[in-house]
Design a protein around this motif. Structure first.
Motif, PDB file in Angstrom:
ATOM      1  N   ALA A 183       1.295  -1.085   0.228  1.00  0.00           N
ATOM      2  CA  ALA A 183       0.251   0.078  -0.293  1.00  0.00           C
ATOM      3  C   ALA A 183       1.070   1.472   0.170  1.00  0.00           C
ATOM      4  O   ALA A 183       0.193   2.103   0.322  1.00  0.00           O
ATOM      5  CB  ALA A 183      -1.156  -0.236   1.422  1.00  0.00           C
ATOM      6  N   ALA A 184       1.606   1.078   0.675  1.00  0.00           N
ATOM      7  CA  ALA A 184       2.888   2.709   0.247  1.00  0.00           C
ATOM      8  C   ALA A 184       3.116   3.184  -0.940  1.00  0.00           C
ATOM      9  O   ALA A 184       3.430   3.728  -0.947  1.00  0.00           O
ATOM     10  CB  ALA A 184       4.625   1.622   1.237  1.00  0.00           C
ATOM     11  N   VAL A 185       3.201   1.477  -1.937  1.00  0.00           N
ATOM     12  CA  VAL A 185       3.488   1.968  -3.474  1.00  0.00           C
ATOM     13  C   VAL A 185       2.306   2.510  -3.681  1.00  0.00           C
ATOM     14  O   VAL A 185       2.348   3.522  -4.446  1.00  0.00           O
ATOM     15  CB  VAL A 185       4.066   1.389  -4.161  1.00  0.00           C
ATOM     16  N   MET A 245       8.887  -1.039  -8.672  1.00  0.00           N
ATOM     17  CA  MET A 245       8.622  -2.839  -8.766  1.00  0.00           C
ATOM     18  C   MET A 245       9.461  -3.300  -7.687  1.00  0.00           C
ATOM     19  O   MET A 245      10.073  -2.956  -6.997  1.00  0.00           O
ATOM     20  CB  MET A 245       8.957  -2.893  -9.509  1.00  0.00           C
ATOM     21  N   MET A 246       7.912  -3.752  -6.756  1.00  0.00           N
ATOM     22  CA  MET A 246       8.908  -4.586  -4.956  1.00  0.00           C
ATOM     23  C   MET A 246      10.182  -5.957  -5.329  1.00  0.00           C
ATOM     24  O   MET A 246       9.394  -6.202  -6.882  1.00  0.00           O
ATOM     25  CB  MET A 246       7.912  -4.837  -3.800  1.00  0.00           C
ATOM     26  N   LEU A 247      10.943  -6.344  -4.291  1.00  0.00           N
ATOM     27  CA  LEU A 247      12.115  -7.064  -5.629  1.00  0.00           C
ATOM     28  C   LEU A 247      11.232  -8.120  -4.665  1.00  0.00           C
ATOM     29  O   LEU A 247      11.335  -9.140  -4.711  1.00  0.00           O
ATOM     30  CB  LEU A 247      13.000  -6.834  -4.148  1.00  0.00           C
ATOM     31  N   GLY A 284      13.525  -0.775   9.153  1.00  0.00           N
ATOM     32  CA  GLY A 284      14.037  -1.279  10.343  1.00  0.00           C
ATOM     33  C   GLY A 284      13.498  -2.145  10.903  1.00  0.00           C
ATOM     34  O   GLY A 284      14.495  -3.901  11.033  1.00  0.00           O
ATOM     35  N   HIS A 285      12.160  -2.531  10.546  1.00  0.00           N
ATOM     36  CA  HIS A 285      11.408  -2.906  11.794  1.00  0.00           C
ATOM     37  C   HIS A 285      11.409  -4.648  10.971  1.00  0.00           C
ATOM     38  O   HIS A 285      10.594  -5.598  11.945  1.00  0.00           O
ATOM     39  CB  HIS A 285      10.608  -2.584  13.016  1.00  0.00           C
ATOM     40  N   LYS A 286      11.659  -4.738  10.429  1.00  0.00           N
ATOM     41  CA  LYS A 286      11.453  -6.550   9.213  1.00  0.00           C
ATOM     42  C   LYS A 286      12.578  -6.951   9.531  1.00  0.00           C
ATOM     43  O   LYS A 286      12.423  -7.884   9.384  1.00  0.00           O
ATOM     44  CB  LYS A 286      11.259  -5.854   7.635  1.00  0.00           C
ATOM     45  N   ILE A 287      14.222  -6.883  10.046  1.00  0.00           N
ATOM     46  CA  ILE A 287      15.744  -6.575  10.582  1.00  0.00           C
ATOM     47  C   ILE A 287      15.784  -6.494  11.309  1.00  0.00           C
ATOM     48  O   ILE A 287      16.793  -6.981  12.033  1.00  0.00           O
ATOM     49  CB  ILE A 287      16.102  -6.441   9.461  1.00  0.00           C
TER      50      ILE A 287
HETATM   51  N1  PLP Z   1       6.520  -2.399   1.212  1.00  0.00           N
HETATM   52  C1  PLP Z   1       6.076  -3.449   2.036  1.00  0.00           C
HETATM   53  C2  PLP Z   1       6.848  -4.511   1.057  1.00  0.00           C
HETATM   54  C3  PLP Z   1       6.103  -3.640   3.240  1.00  0.00           C
HETATM   55  O1  PLP Z   1       5.953  -5.193   3.001  1.00  0.00           O
HETATM   56  C4  PLP Z   1       6.076  -2.826   4.451  1.00  0.00           C
HETATM   57  C5  PLP Z   1       5.814  -2.871   5.766  1.00  0.00           C
HETATM   58  O2  PLP Z   1       4.453  -4.061   5.813  1.00  0.00           O
HETATM   59  C6  PLP Z   1       6.208  -1.342   3.475  1.00  0.00           C
HETATM   60  C7  PLP Z   1       6.728  -1.285   2.438  1.00  0.00           C
HETATM   61  C8  PLP Z   1       6.222  -0.203   4.990  1.00  0.00           C
HETATM   62  O3  PLP Z   1       6.970  -0.869   5.684  1.00  0.00           O
HETATM   63  P1  PLP Z   1       6.773   0.123   7.028  1.00  0.00           P
HETATM   64  O4  PLP Z   1       6.312  -0.034   8.097  1.00  0.00           O
HETATM   65  O5  PLP Z   1       8.493   0.305   7.945  1.00  0.00           O
HETATM   66  O6  PLP Z   1       6.496   1.660   6.647  1.00  0.00           O
END
Ligand code: PLP
Length: 380
Positions: free
Chosen positions: A102-104, A147-149, A203-206
């Motif tokens: 959703a951020a994109v 494009m996401m990885l 950061g919070h994913k790692i």
């Molecule tokens: N992009 C992807 C692929 C994500 O999985 C997330 C978080 O779930 C985000 C962006 C957003 O990151 P943040 O939670 O740090 O805003």
């Protein structure tokens, strides 16, 4: 990890690693502002410099190409909103995929309201998009590709490196942004090697706390700031540096980097879990085994995944019914993959840590089997 919790939602967020918590606590006791000229300010600036070097090293880029932000969402917003401006003379066309976070997607939708045109590449049933689809979508007025990885719901790795090459061969002026949030330290190659102009990480994913992210901006790419003010981050991202979050982010990065076996361990526990799930629940279907080591998606066709997630949650077993950011709405990712309705209804995302155990996996299998045995399905 809280006691008795069986957590398989590491793509939503990760526990703060002890190294990061220690670095955070230590940094919180130092209060200097990195912009101040006296000793404690200079010390804060020195530490931010060191921390930037650690994160940049893991990204495979120069420290001067890495800018701290508040989260992955901010990094994506900055890259896309300001990225399209770089090419404003070229046109107002953006290409992205229908499976982005959703951020994109919400940023692209907002830009559509401002007169931009967006092409959303549709994935196949496996959640994949191809280089051919992307190049066919490019136009003379294309300003930016995003494009996401690693997809956060399927674990599918999109062919970003090849796509960057193809886009640049077609038109080197098109800016390429990659949402690398789920790929950072979860894929073998440092993300700057993808060749993209811009890469967002979080950061919070790692194992770092929430509230810290970064944007890689390739040398030579001239992106205007999203936040203006005191001119921190070389004038590109104002706001007093979040020194404690940055220290924790860098500590988490170093701890990951010091554990080269982490990707294999995450992949192994994911494989074990999928094997056990398939054996215990013959009706379960694998939507995506995931290319990335830490994410996969399964479905119990005919069940309601929100109900399954709640029943499991009541027993201390944490899984997701899609992205945690969707709050109960059906996943746009699984919908874009044109899965049959019963598959969509029952879709679950499982995500893993290298330290997830077989005992936890067995607990998840037992809980899911119990839920399937006790709940009604719309198919029977
Ligand atoms: N992009 C992807 C692929 C994500 O999985 C997330 C978080 O779930 C985000 C962006 C957003 O990151 P943040 O939670 O740090 O805003």
């Amino acid at each position: 990890m809280e006691q008795n919790l069986i957590y398989f939602d590491y793509a939503a967020t990760t526990p703060v690693r002890p190294e990061a918590a220690d670095a955070l606590a230590e940094a919180l006791r130092r209060f200097g502002n990195p912009s101040s000229r006296y000793a404690c300010g200079r010390e804060a600036a020195r530490r931010v410099k060191e921390d930037r070097e650690s994160v940049a090293q893991a990204m495979g880029c120069a420290p001067a190409e890495l800018y701290f932000t508040s989260c992955g969402t901010e990094s994506d917003n900055w890259a896309i909103r300001r990225g399209v401006e770089v090419n404003h003379r070229k046109g107002k066309h953006i290409v992205t995929t229908a499976v982005e976070h959703a951020a994109v997607l919400e940023t692209c939708k907002d830009l559509e309201r401002q007169g931009y045109e967006v092409t959303y590449l549709k994935p196949d049933r496996a959640g994949r998009v191809t280089v051919g689809q992307l190049t066919a979508a490019l136009r003379p007025d294309t300003a930016l590709v995003s494009m996401m990885l690693v997809n956060n719901e399927t674990g599918v790795i999109l062919p970003v490196g090849e796509c960057v090459k193809a886009v640049k061969a077609c038109d080197p002026a098109i800016l390429f942004h990659c949402d690398g949030v789920q790929g950072f330290l979860k894929t073998p190659d440092p993300l700057a090697r993808l060749g993209a102009d811009l890469v967002a990480i979080s950061g919070h994913k790692i194992g770092a706390p929430k509230g810290i992210g970064a944007l890689y901006i390739k040398k030579g790419v001239r992106l205007r700031p999203l936040l203006t003010g005191g001119g921190q981050e070389e004038g590109l991202r104002s706001g007093t540096e979040a020194t404690a979050q940055i220290a924790a982010f860098a500590a988490a990065v170093r701890a990951n980097a010091a554990d080269p076996g982490r990707l294999e361990r995450a992949a192994a526990i994911k494989e074990y879990t999928l094997t056990r799930l398939k054996a215990a629940l013959p009706g379960l279907e694998v939507i995506s085994a995931g290319d990335a080591p830490h994410i996969c998606a399964v479905t119990l066709p005919g069940y309601k995944s929100e109900v399954v997630v709640r029943v499991l949650g009541d027993q201390g077993v944490c899984v997701a019914s899609g992205s945690a950011c969707h709050r109960g709405k059906p996943s746009h990712v699984f919908a874009a993959m044109s899965l049959p309705k019963p598959w969509l209804d029952g879709a679950l995302r499982l995500s893993f840590s290298p330290d997830s155990t077989r005992e936890e996996a067995d607990g998840l299998v037992r809980a899911l089997k119990g839920a399937a045995d006790s709940l009604f399905t719309t198919l029977s």
